[in-house]
Structures are given as C-alpha cells and as structure tokens.
Enzyme design. Structure first.
Site, PDB file in Angstrom:
ATOM      1  N   LYS A   1       0.791  -1.228   0.161  1.00  0.00           N
ATOM      2  CA  LYS A   1      -0.238  -0.126   0.078  1.00  0.00           C
ATOM      3  C   LYS A   1       0.914   1.187   0.073  1.00  0.00           C
ATOM      4  O   LYS A   1       0.351   2.145  -0.647  1.00  0.00           O
ATOM      5  CB  LYS A   1      -0.899   0.115   1.092  1.00  0.00           C
ATOM      6  CG  LYS A   1      -0.265   0.234   2.677  1.00  0.00           C
ATOM      7  CD  LYS A   1      -1.457   0.065   3.609  1.00  0.00           C
ATOM      8  CE  LYS A   1      -0.745   0.029   4.934  1.00  0.00           C
ATOM      9  NZ  LYS A   1      -1.484  -0.796   5.793  1.00  0.00           N
TER      10      LYS A   1
ATOM     11  N   ARG B   1      -7.960  -0.419  16.967  1.00  0.00           N
ATOM     12  CA  ARG B   1      -8.278  -0.476  15.511  1.00  0.00           C
ATOM     13  C   ARG B   1      -9.170  -1.501  15.243  1.00  0.00           C
ATOM     14  O   ARG B   1     -10.071  -1.762  15.908  1.00  0.00           O
ATOM     15  CB  ARG B   1      -6.711  -0.178  14.651  1.00  0.00           C
ATOM     16  CG  ARG B   1      -7.107   0.662  13.495  1.00  0.00           C
ATOM     17  CD  ARG B   1      -6.157   0.967  12.292  1.00  0.00           C
ATOM     18  NE  ARG B   1      -5.654  -0.217  11.628  1.00  0.00           N
ATOM     19  CZ  ARG B   1      -4.994  -0.400  10.668  1.00  0.00           C
ATOM     20  NH1 ARG B   1      -4.355   0.525  10.572  1.00  0.00           N
ATOM     21  NH2 ARG B   1      -4.698  -1.627  10.136  1.00  0.00           N
TER      22      ARG B   1
HETATM   23  C1  LIG Z   1      -0.698  -1.470   6.544  1.00  0.00           C
HETATM   24  C2  LIG Z   1      -1.072  -2.769   7.367  1.00  0.00           C
HETATM   25  C3  LIG Z   1      -0.009  -3.893   7.502  1.00  0.00           C
HETATM   26  C4  LIG Z   1       1.606  -3.447   7.213  1.00  0.00           C
HETATM   27  O1  LIG Z   1       2.120  -2.561   7.920  1.00  0.00           O
HETATM   28  P1  LIG Z   1       3.621  -2.137   7.854  1.00  0.00           P
HETATM   29  O2  LIG Z   1       3.872  -1.240   9.205  1.00  0.00           O
HETATM   30  O3  LIG Z   1       3.934  -1.232   6.659  1.00  0.00           O
HETATM   31  O4  LIG Z   1       4.521  -3.360   7.853  1.00  0.00           O
HETATM   32  C5  LIG Z   1      -0.305  -4.912   8.041  1.00  0.00           C
HETATM   33  N1  LIG Z   1      -1.539  -5.025   8.382  1.00  0.00           N
HETATM   34  C6  LIG Z   1      -2.652  -4.368   8.029  1.00  0.00           C
HETATM   35  C7  LIG Z   1      -3.985  -4.623   8.654  1.00  0.00           C
HETATM   36  C8  LIG Z   1      -2.414  -2.834   7.600  1.00  0.00           C
HETATM   37  O5  LIG Z   1      -3.504  -2.224   7.354  1.00  0.00           O
END
Ligand SMILES: *Cc1c(COP(=O)(O)O)cnc(C)c1O
Length: 373
Positions: free
Chosen positions: A38, A133
């Site tokens: 992302k 969250r």
């Molecule tokens: C963005 C996200 C990740 C990855 O997070 P990083 O800190 O970039 O490794 C993993 N799980 C969820 C649910 C996310 O939203």
C-alpha cells in the site's frame, strides 16, 4: 538526459535484498511473509520483486490497488488488509482471495458476492488485542467463526491481529502468546484447522526476530520493514537491510544568500502559526520545487549539509551550509513512512525505477519464475 523532478527513485535490487532477507529470517522461525504494497501505491514492480523474494502473497489496503496488480498480470494470492466496505464486496471477491474482517454483516455480503460470482473467498478474522483499531472482541470470536464456517462460498482462512497502528500497543511476547492461545482454543471449539495466524505488521519484528517461541503465529504482513528497512516500534534500522530503497529527488528553483529571520510584523503562515526562527545573520537558502502537496516535509531526511527550514504547498525551503546547490541542481532526500506514502500518492511525483536496473532485474524475475514452473 535526466528524468523530470520531483521523482521518487526506487532501487529494486535493494528492495529485493530487504524482502529476501526478511523472508529468510522469518522462514527460519516458521513465519511466512505477506508483502504489503500500500505505501508503494500498489506498484506491480514492487509486488513482483516481493514475490521474487518469496513472500507467500501480496496484501494491500485498497481494492483499487489489488485490481491494478491483477490487471498488470501479477499472479499470487491477494489479501485485502483493510476491512471491506459493504459497498465494494463484489470487487473484493473478484480481485482479492482473502480479506481481513471484523464485521459479520460484511462477511455475509462477501458470501453473497462470492456466490454470485461463483468463487470462494477466504476470511481472516481480526481479533482486538488492545490497539483499538480493527478487530472483534475475543469473547465474540467463537460465534463469529461458527457463522463464517456456515456461510456459502466463504472459508475461514485464519485469525489475525494488528497492533502498534492506532494505540501504539507493542506486539510483545504476551500479546503474541494470547493470540496463539486464542487460535488453539478456537480450533478446539470449532474443530477447524486455522491455516493462518497472522500476528501483525512491521512492528512485530523485534518479537519475531528474537529468540522467544513464536507459538502459533505463522504469518506477518510486512510493508514498511521491506520498503524502508526499519522496524516500526522505534524506527530502528533492521540489521542487514537497506534504509535507502527510495530517494526523493527535487530541483532547486531559487538559490540565494538571504537573512535567516523573516522581516516585518509576524502573523499566521499559510499553514498556521510558525515559530519565528532566530536571527543567525545571512544564510544560504535554497527553494526546491516540491511541497506539502507532494510529501510530508517533516518526514524527509536531507543529505549532509542541508537543513530543512520549512515548506508550503509547493515549496520546500532548505538551508545549504556549503551553498553548493545552484538553480537547476537536484537534491535527494530519504523518507520516512509518512513522507513515502504522500510521495507515492502525489500525481506530481514521477516514479523512476533505475532504467538500467529495471529490465535486468525484471528479466531475472521472469526467467526465474519460468525456471521454477
Ligand atoms: C498497513 C498494514 C500492514 C503493514 O504494515 P507495515 O507497518 O507497513 O508493515 C499490515 N496489516 C494491516 C492490517 C495493515 O493495514
């Protein structure tokens, strides 16, 4: 001729190294990696490199990005990491194989969409472990899992949790042991084997690369650690990884010796009130053609000799100690996650894969995957 500015330069060789290193180290601990794209705006090149490194699937928070990856011919198991919107379940089952979920109403509609499309969709039930969250309260999990198991065209892929995103709660051995326990208990109660117990994100690496027992955790979803080479609890560089996969290059449009302190009566700036800088006499100031529309100036790491003084929508103002940056010269910055995210989503920033590098590495990737098949 050089590429236009501003541009984000992506070093695919360093990216491949970071991803491979993490896949190997975590593999030794029995943990698979889902590569999260992302922050790279769902770039097919980034996804391809992650897959070459051995990630077991690609995840993204936006179904639009996954759609883009599918259209680009990336062939893997796709995971939607943000809970699907009720209004997008048709797209979710079409492009993603698995999604992270915490609402039964959404899962029921994913089931309808999957039935209509004649496909199967996997559910990773998210458990609330304290970060507040996404996630179901642990007490609601069993009933939810039973509902999922009974829905047509839906299967329970496993459970997961996400920490250190909103509440800053540390995914330490206690939290991971709790998740393991929840997984074992849920399997016993439902009689269903959970294929995936996904312990979290880049904030989990302190724990995962340590020596403690990993328990039932067999997957992590990693974005930032692969892209920026850092764990995210303290933003320390991970040993052996590159922190400079990305560089942001901007161009100097004014380079002058000017006073260090604004002159006149001071009120608000375009972005609220600013601290008035101390008077240090005349300094060498450069203005770069990049601003808050394109990046988060607080998240830029300047090269030696450059200090960031401030930014407006379209201008980044820096002090140059040596004064060696004439108009037309370029300055390259490293980025933190926030700056990277903004840079990658700005339509004004060009994405530049080193042209010498891209064909060769992608050629290797394709040759490699042909050999494997
Ligand atoms: C963005 C996200 C990740 C990855 O997070 P990083 O800190 O970039 O490794 C993993 N799980 C969820 C649910 C996310 O939203």
């Amino acid at each position: 001729m050089t590429d236009p500015t501003p541009r984000i330069e992506i070093d695919l060789v360093k990216l491949l190294h970071n991803a491979s290193t993490l896949v190997t180290r975590l593999g030794e601990r029995g943990i698979s990696v889902t590569g999260i794209t992302k922050a790279g705006l769902g770039s097919p090149d980034i996804a391809e490199v992650m897959l070459r490194a051995g990630v077991t699937g690609i995840g993204d928070s936006r179904i639009e990005n996954i759609n883009n990856l599918v259209d680009a011919g990336i062939d893997t198991s796709f995971v939607l990491t943000r809970s699907p919107k009720l209004s997008e379940t048709d797209e979710v089952v079409r492009y993603a194989d698995i999604s992270l979920n915490s609402e039964l109403r959404v899962i029921a509609q994913l089931s309808s969409s999957a039935t209509a499309a004649g496909c199967k969709h996997g559910i990773l039930l998210m458990v609330e472990m304290g970060d507040l969250r996404e996630g179901m309260m642990p007490a609601d999990l069993l009933q939810a899992a039973r509902s999922v198991i009974n829905l047509p065209n839906i299967y329970l892929q496993g459970i997961g949790c996400n920490l250190a995103c909103y509440g800053g709660v540390v995914p330490d051995r206690h939290k991971m042991a709790s998740l393991s326990k929840i997984a074992t208990k849920l399997e016993k109660e439902t009689g269903i084997r959970l294929n995936t117990v996904s312990g979290g994100n880049s904030a989990n690496l302190d724990w995962a690369l340590g020596t403690g027992r990993v328990g039932r955790i067999n997957n992590l979803r990693l974005g930032e650690a692969i892209l920026l080479g850092r764990e995210t609890l303290h933003r320390q560089a991970i040993e052996g990884l590159h922190t400079d996969v990305f560089s942001l290059v901007a161009e100097v449009i004014e380079s002058k010796v000017k006073p260090s302190r604004p002159q006149g009566t001071i009120a608000q700036t375009a972005f609220g009130t600013a601290e008035t800088p101390a008077d240090r006499g005349d300094i060498h100031r450069c203005i770069l053609a990049i601003g808050r529309q394109d990046c988060d100036p607080e998240g830029l790491i300047p090269p030696p000799g450059i200090t960031i003084l401030g930014a407006s929508s379209d201008h980044l103002i820096v002090e140059s100690l040596g004064g060696e940056y004439p108009v037309g010269s370029e300055i390259a910055f490293q980025l933190n996650y926030s700056a990277l995210l903004r840079v990658m989503t700005s339509p004004y920033v060009m994405h530049s894969l080193n042209p010498l590098q891209k064909p060769s590495i992608l050629h290797t990737l394709r040759a490699g995957s042909r050999l494997l098949h």
